[in-house]
Design an enzyme around this catalytic site. Structure first.
Site, PDB file in Angstrom:
ATOM      1  N   VAL A  51       0.206  -1.055   0.496  1.00  0.00           N
ATOM      2  CA  VAL A  51      -0.001  -0.189  -0.068  1.00  0.00           C
ATOM      3  C   VAL A  51       0.941   1.338  -0.182  1.00  0.00           C
ATOM      4  CG1 VAL A  51      -2.036  -1.262   1.183  1.00  0.00           C
ATOM      5  CG2 VAL A  51      -0.424   0.262   2.596  1.00  0.00           C
ATOM      6  N   LYS A  52       2.132   1.461   0.136  1.00  0.00           N
ATOM      7  CA  LYS A  52       2.484   2.142  -0.270  1.00  0.00           C
ATOM      8  C   LYS A  52       2.633   3.005  -1.204  1.00  0.00           C
ATOM      9  CE  LYS A  52       3.951   2.186   3.996  1.00  0.00           C
ATOM     10  NZ  LYS A  52       3.674   1.333   4.920  1.00  0.00           N
ATOM     11  N   LEU A  53       4.199   4.541  -1.216  1.00  0.00           N
ATOM     12  CA  LEU A  53       3.843   4.969  -2.827  1.00  0.00           C
ATOM     13  C   LEU A  53       4.486   3.913  -3.910  1.00  0.00           C
ATOM     14  CD1 LEU A  53       3.383   7.613  -2.698  1.00  0.00           C
ATOM     15  CD2 LEU A  53       3.943   6.827  -0.453  1.00  0.00           C
TER      16      LEU A  53
END
Length: 250
Positions: A51-53
């Site tokens: 779910v990170k960048l």
């Protein structure tokens, strides 16, 4: 990004190392430079969780400009093993020889993860630009709502990994944050709360931490709710989030 220059000044004054947690801010800038350049931190850590960048499926990366730290982290990610004769205690027996000179771990990234990560890096600017556009649009769409968004300080451009708002609990009473959360989830909108106060987790309670010790963190926790933000979020769906939030509050 936090007050990196001020933290660096303290580190230089008192002689401690700075390890910067940038797991939410890959792609952000501080004083015109990308987070992770090493100007203020000895090591910067980022995350490649799904779910990170950007993602490699899991894991992350540690960035440093210090060659000694870099060499040690490379050893530690692979059991503390070196194949560099300059670091060995004994003469190599042959080209196959290696030595374990300290106790490390198996923290190696797979080639498949690395390939995914390289393809993601090429899209980082695109992803961050889209998140910034969505964040700016949220600001406009939520004007007049009984809430406040997180402050964007001067000299910093966030990457907007999350879009968090704080509900004005007095204005929405008798409803609570939980009521708003459940109402939005019931419409299929994946809101979340980031995060539970660390000092109230069971491990820290065992160390003596209790409610009331960090009132600002606890107040934030009661009010915070994260609205959906991700590069593929359409403006139509963003408006649906805002409409559902308005109805939940009303």
């Amino acid at each position: 990004p936090c007050d990196l220059a001020e933290i660096r000044a303290l580190a230089d004054r008192y002689g401690f190392f700075v390890i910067e947690d940038a797991c939410h801010s890959l792609g952000a800038t501080y004083r015109g430079e990308p987070v992770g350049t090493g100007r203020y931190a000895d090591i910067t850590v980022t995350s490649f969780h799904p779910v990170k960048l950007i993602t490699t499926g899991e894991g992350g990366m540690a960035l440093t400009n210090d060659p000694d730290l870099a060499a040690r982290m490379r050893r530690l990610r692979s059991h503390g093993i070196t194949r560099n004769p300059d670091e060995m205690e004994n003469e190599p027996h042959g080209p196959w020889y290696y030595e374990q000179i300290e106790l490390g771990w198996n923290y190696r990234m797979t080639d498949i993860q690395a390939a995914l990560g390289l393809s993601q890096v090429r899209r980082l600017e695109e992803f961050v630009a889209r998140r910034r556009a969505l964040a700016a649009r949220y600001e406009d769409l939520l004007e007049g709502f009984p809430l406040t968004s997180l402050t964007q300080r001067s000299g910093r451009k966030p990457a907007w990994h999350l879009y968090v708002v704080r509900l004005d609990l007095k204005a929405i009473a008798p409803k609570t944050r939980s009521d708003i959360f459940e109402a939005l989830r019931a419409t299929g909108i994946g809101v979340q709360v980031h995060y539970n106060p660390v000092h109230l987790q069971p491990w820290y309670r065992k160390l003596g931490f209790r409610e009331g010790m960090f009132p600002e963190a606890e107040c934030y926790y009661e009010e915070a709710i994260s609205l959906p933000i991700y590069p593929d979020l359409s403006y139509e769906d963003q408006e649906r989030v805002v409409t559902a939030l308005r109805e939940a509050i009303a």
